[in-house]
Structures are given as structure tokens and as C-alpha cells.
Design a protein around this motif. Structure first.
Motif, mmCIF file in Angstrom:
data_model
loop_
_atom_site.group_PDB
_atom_site.id
_atom_site.type_symbol
_atom_site.label_atom_id
_atom_site.label_comp_id
_atom_site.label_asym_id
_atom_site.label_seq_id
_atom_site.Cartn_x
_atom_site.Cartn_y
_atom_site.Cartn_z
ATOM 1 N N SER A 257 0.820 -1.216 0.000
ATOM 2 C CA SER A 257 0.000 0.000 0.000
ATOM 3 C C SER A 257 0.850 1.259 0.000
ATOM 4 N N GLY A 258 2.179 1.089 0.075
ATOM 5 C CA GLY A 258 3.084 2.240 -0.008
ATOM 6 C C GLY A 258 3.306 2.978 1.290
ATOM 7 N N GLY A 259 2.978 2.354 2.424
ATOM 8 C CA GLY A 259 3.037 3.069 3.692
ATOM 9 C C GLY A 259 4.244 2.821 4.573
ATOM 10 N N ALA A 260 5.151 1.934 4.179
ATOM 11 C CA ALA A 260 6.312 1.617 5.012
ATOM 12 C C ALA A 260 7.449 2.614 4.781
ATOM 13 N N ALA A 261 8.418 2.599 5.679
ATOM 14 C CA ALA A 261 9.555 3.519 5.568
ATOM 15 C C ALA A 261 10.279 3.354 4.238
ATOM 16 N N VAL A 262 10.440 2.111 3.793
ATOM 17 C CA VAL A 262 11.156 1.901 2.530
ATOM 18 C C VAL A 262 10.396 2.510 1.361
ATOM 19 N N ASN A 263 9.067 2.502 1.411
ATOM 20 C CA ASN A 263 8.278 3.123 0.347
ATOM 21 C C ASN A 263 8.507 4.629 0.303
ATOM 22 N N VAL A 264 8.513 5.248 1.483
ATOM 23 C CA VAL A 264 8.714 6.697 1.565
ATOM 24 C C VAL A 264 10.087 7.074 1.012
ATOM 25 N N LEU A 265 11.108 6.373 1.473
ATOM 26 C CA LEU A 265 12.470 6.693 1.051
ATOM 27 C C LEU A 265 12.706 6.337 -0.410
ATOM 28 N N ALA A 266 12.056 5.283 -0.891
ATOM 29 C CA ALA A 266 12.197 4.917 -2.303
ATOM 30 C C ALA A 266 11.546 5.965 -3.210
ATOM 31 N N ARG A 267 10.403 6.515 -2.773
ATOM 32 C CA ARG A 267 9.787 7.580 -3.566
ATOM 33 C C ARG A 267 10.724 8.786 -3.658
ATOM 34 N N GLN A 268 11.376 9.107 -2.556
ATOM 35 C CA GLN A 268 12.319 10.223 -2.556
ATOM 36 C C GLN A 268 13.486 9.963 -3.503
ATOM 37 N N ALA A 269 13.930 8.704 -3.562
ATOM 38 C CA ALA A 269 15.103 8.349 -4.377
ATOM 39 C C ALA A 269 14.744 7.933 -5.797
ATOM 40 N N GLY A 270 13.456 7.920 -6.119
ATOM 41 C CA GLY A 270 13.040 7.530 -7.464
ATOM 42 C C GLY A 270 13.277 6.067 -7.761
ATOM 43 N N ALA A 271 13.002 5.215 -6.774
ATOM 44 C CA ALA A 271 13.202 3.767 -6.937
ATOM 45 C C ALA A 271 11.875 3.028 -6.826
ATOM 46 N N GLU A 272 11.770 1.941 -7.553
ATOM 47 C CA GLU A 272 10.576 1.093 -7.517
ATOM 48 C C GLU A 272 10.737 0.036 -6.431
ATOM 49 N N VAL A 273 9.703 -0.133 -5.611
ATOM 50 C CA VAL A 273 9.713 -1.178 -4.586
ATOM 51 C C VAL A 273 8.996 -2.407 -5.135
ATOM 52 N N MET A 274 9.708 -3.523 -5.137
ATOM 53 C CA MET A 274 9.140 -4.801 -5.569
ATOM 54 C C MET A 274 9.038 -5.715 -4.351
ATOM 55 N N CYS A 275 7.829 -6.020 -3.926
ATOM 56 C CA CYS A 275 7.638 -6.870 -2.752
ATOM 57 C C CYS A 275 7.385 -8.302 -3.207
ATOM 58 N N VAL A 276 8.210 -9.213 -2.704
ATOM 59 C CA VAL A 276 8.187 -10.602 -3.154
ATOM 60 C C VAL A 276 7.840 -11.524 -1.981
ATOM 61 N N ASP A 277 6.777 -12.286 -2.123
ATOM 62 C CA ASP A 277 6.440 -13.320 -1.137
ATOM 63 C C ASP A 277 7.153 -14.602 -1.538
ATOM 64 N N VAL A 278 8.230 -14.916 -0.830
ATOM 65 C CA VAL A 278 8.960 -16.143 -1.114
ATOM 66 C C VAL A 278 8.702 -17.200 -0.044
ATOM 67 N N GLY A 279 8.055 -16.797 1.069
ATOM 68 C CA GLY A 279 7.812 -17.781 2.115
ATOM 69 C C GLY A 279 7.019 -17.261 3.302
#
Length: 366
Positions: A94-116
Motif C-alpha cells: 500500500s506504499g506506507g512503510a519507511a522503505v516506500n517513503v524513502l524509495a519515492r524520494q530516491a526515485g526507486a521502484e519497490v518490488m515486494c516478493v512473497d517467497v515464504g
């Protein structure tokens, strides 16, 4: 599987020495005293060696957040319950975690992977590569089978290759998994021989009593499973985690395709140790973003021979420190592509006046 892990590991090549040398030469022609930009200069040389380009750029970059659960949570080694893992996965999506916030600032795409993850998660943004529903408790036997560890590694490779096809050329490692500092400490002690008293940290912020218990849990897991140091996949299977194995694949996949991979914290570092054991050259594609407060991380980076760029007392994980380091990657790239040379700017190098003149020129710029 049509390809094996050793096929991927074997395709990791040495850095491009000509590009590295050309980058170092270019840096010395820029309007500054040699070496005066410190770690930014060594980063620029490394990026050139990785990509084969003196002036690389990374317009599209991705943060791979690998998520999985750990059976060892049954032993009470975390301040948070295991249910937090799937809850945080939904937060990432949903874009609400710290990594989402910082990735938006840095222009990076967050890819969340369910591996287990030990739950069913349905979301259009989730990359589903589930190998199994969490690991087994590693003080009762292996965390997973060898085949499952291999599948998790290859899942990481495939996520990277899919992203490369979409134009991503730089990767940041991230993770989510309650209990994963316990598995990471077990991996680190196995790979480095460093005692558990130094590799086991406070993770989510446990107290002294629980910390002592956590050390004993890791020691029991190592005694019971006896992971084979000469076989990194065996180590991952016996005392690792699915998301750690997945990140091992991310690192190997990035290195095999000559893409830089920015390491986040302690868990990412444990995956990096496994990747290095599988493909020694892969360490040359790794960039250490920061050193975390998890006590083993500083020793882990030393074992890899990597120097962290940032010291921010962080211990969140998710890829947060790695994303912050993207600003330094951008800075190194822009220095190489935008800064004037002595010749183009008509600035004296100070060579005519000797050492004193050169130092004076440097101070004038400082």
C-alpha cells in the motif's frame, strides 16, 4: 530447473579493468585535488568497473523486498509476533512503510516478493514466488530442504531478470521476516567462524534476558544441524531463511548481469556472505550502504571486505539504508558526467608550482 545455481554463479565475471582505470584517470582530471571526494571517487570507479562505462547512470532502479516467515519464532526470540510479517507485506504494497517513503524520494521502484510468508496474501502488486509457508524451527531440524533453498535462490534470480527486462539496472536488497536476525546470526557464525555472542544482536529490540536466550537458540541450531561450510546451499537450508536465500539469488542475478547491488543491513549482509561463497567475484558488485546497530553487522562487512558509506544508527531493514545510499550513487554518477576537467574549465592543476601550490588550490575550492 533448466539452469542451476552454479550456472548463475559461474557466469559472474570480474570487473572491467579498463573501465575502472579510465574512470580513475577521468577523476584525476576533474577540477579538484586527487582523491578529495573520498568514497564518492572509489564508488565511481567501482560503478565503472561493474558496468564497463566511465559515465554510467541508473535511471531505473529497484528495491527487492523479500518476505518470509521463520519457524524459530516459536522460541520467543523476537519482540514482535510472526503475524507482523504478512501485515507489513500489505503495508509495503500500500506504499506506507519507511522503505516506500524513502524509495519515492530516491526515485526507486519497490518490488515486494512473497517467497515464504506463512499466510495467503492476495494483492495485484505482490510478486508471488512462494516456496513454502515459512521455515521449520531450526532447533528441531533443518529450516528447509535443500531443494527449497535452491528454489528460493532461483526465485531471487528470476525476479532480477524480470526487472532487467523492464529496464531496471541497479538493485537494492530489502527484506521482511520476523525472526530473520536469528537466522542471519546463525549463517554469519557458520560462514565466518565468529562466535554467536558477537553475531547475535537485539533485532527488534529484545531485552537482556531474551538476548541470552536468543544466543542459546542459535548455538543449539548450529549444534543440531551442523551446516557444511563448504556447501553454502546446505548452510542456507539448515539455518537460513527463505527471504535470505531469495536475496542471495538477487545478488547473484544482479552480478551475473553486471548490475550493481546495494546491500542494506545485517540480513542482506548474511545473504551477501552466501552469495560470495557461491561466486567469489560477486562481492565486487556489492555496495555496502550503511552499518547498522545490529552488533554483528560491522564484523560481517569486514568479512566481505566492504566499507559502508553511511553510519546512521539504523536497524529497521526493509532496504531503508540501501535506498538512502542511492543518493550517493547518483552523486558519484553526476560527478563523472557533469564536473568540469582542468582543461575544459581553464583551471591550473598547480603542477607548475609544486606541492604547495596544489594544496593551496585545493583549500581554495574547499
Amino acid at each position: 530447473m533448466s539452469r542451476s545455481i552454479m550456472d548463475i554463479a559461474g557466469s559472474v565475471q570480474a570487473l572491467d579493468p579498463a573501465a575502472s582505470a579510465a574512470a580513475a584517470e577521468h577523476l584525476d582530471r576533474l577540477t579538484k585535488p586527487p582523491g578529495s571526494l573520498g568514497k564518492l571517487e572509489s564508488l565511481a570507479v567501482k560503478l565503472a568497473g561493474i558496468t564497463g562505462k566511465v559515465q554510467p547512470s541508473f535511471r531505473h532502479r529497484g528495491v527487492v523486498v523479500m518476505a518470509a516467515d521463520h519457524g524459530v519464532c516459536e522460541e520467543g526470540i523476537s519482540a514482535f509476533p510472526a503475524e507482523v510479517t504478512p501485515q507489513m507485506v500489505l503495508n509495503f504494497l500500500s506504499g506506507g512503510a519507511a522503505v516506500n517513503v524513502l524509495a519515492r524520494q530516491a526515485g526507486a521502484e519497490v518490488m515486494c516478493v512473497d517467497v515464504g510468508v506463512n499466510a495467503e496474501i492476495n494483492h495485484p502488486g505482490l510478486i508471488s514466488r512462494k516456496v513454502r509457508y515459512g521455515t521449520d524451527n531450526m532447533i528441531s531440524g533443518p529450516a528447509m530442504s535443500r531443494e527449497e533453498a535452491e528454489a528460493a535462490i532461483m526465485a531471487g534470480v528470476e525476479v532480477v531478470e524480470d526487472a532487467i527486462r523492464r529496464g531496471i539496472s541497479l538493485f537494492v536488497t530489502g527484506e521482511m521476516g520476523i525472526g530473520n536476525t536469528t537466522a542471519s546470526a546463525a549463517l554469519m557464525s557458520t560462514f565466518t567462524g565468529i562466535a554467536t555472542l558477537e553475531t547475535v544482536g537485539r533485532g527488534t529490540g529484545i531485552n537482556d534476558e531474551r538476548m541470552r536466550h536468543k544466543v542459546l537458540v542459535v548455538e543449539r541450531a548450529l549444534e543440531l544441524n551442523r551446516p557444511d561450510l563448504s556447501d553454502p546451499v546446505d548452510v542456507l537450508a539448515k539455518v537460513g531463511g527463505l527471504e535470505i536465500a531469495g536475496l542471495t539469488g538477487v545478488i547473484l542475478g544482479a552480478a551475473a548481469h553486471r548490475c550493481p547491488v546495494v546491500l542494506d543491513g545485517f540480513i542482506s549482509g548474511a545473504a551477501a556472505l552466501a552469495a560470495q561463497r557461491l561466486a567469489p567475484e560477486s562481492v565486487n558488485y556489492m555496495i555496502a550502504s550503511h552499518v547498522s546497530q545490529e552488533q554483528g553487522h560491522v564484523y560481517l562487512l569486514k568479512a566481505l571486505g566492504l566499507e559502508p558509506m553511511l553510519h546512521l544508527d539504523m536497524r529497521l531493514g526493509e532496504g531503508t539504508g540501501g535506498v538512502l545510499a542511492l543518493h550517493l550513487v547518483d552523486a558519484a554518477c553526476r560527478i563523472m558526467s557533469e564536473m568540469a576537467t582542468f582543461e575544459s574549465a581553464g583551471v591550473s592543476t598547480g603542477a607548475e608550482t609544486g606541492k604547495e601550490g596544489s594544496e593551496t588550490a585545493g583549500e581554495a575550492q574547499g
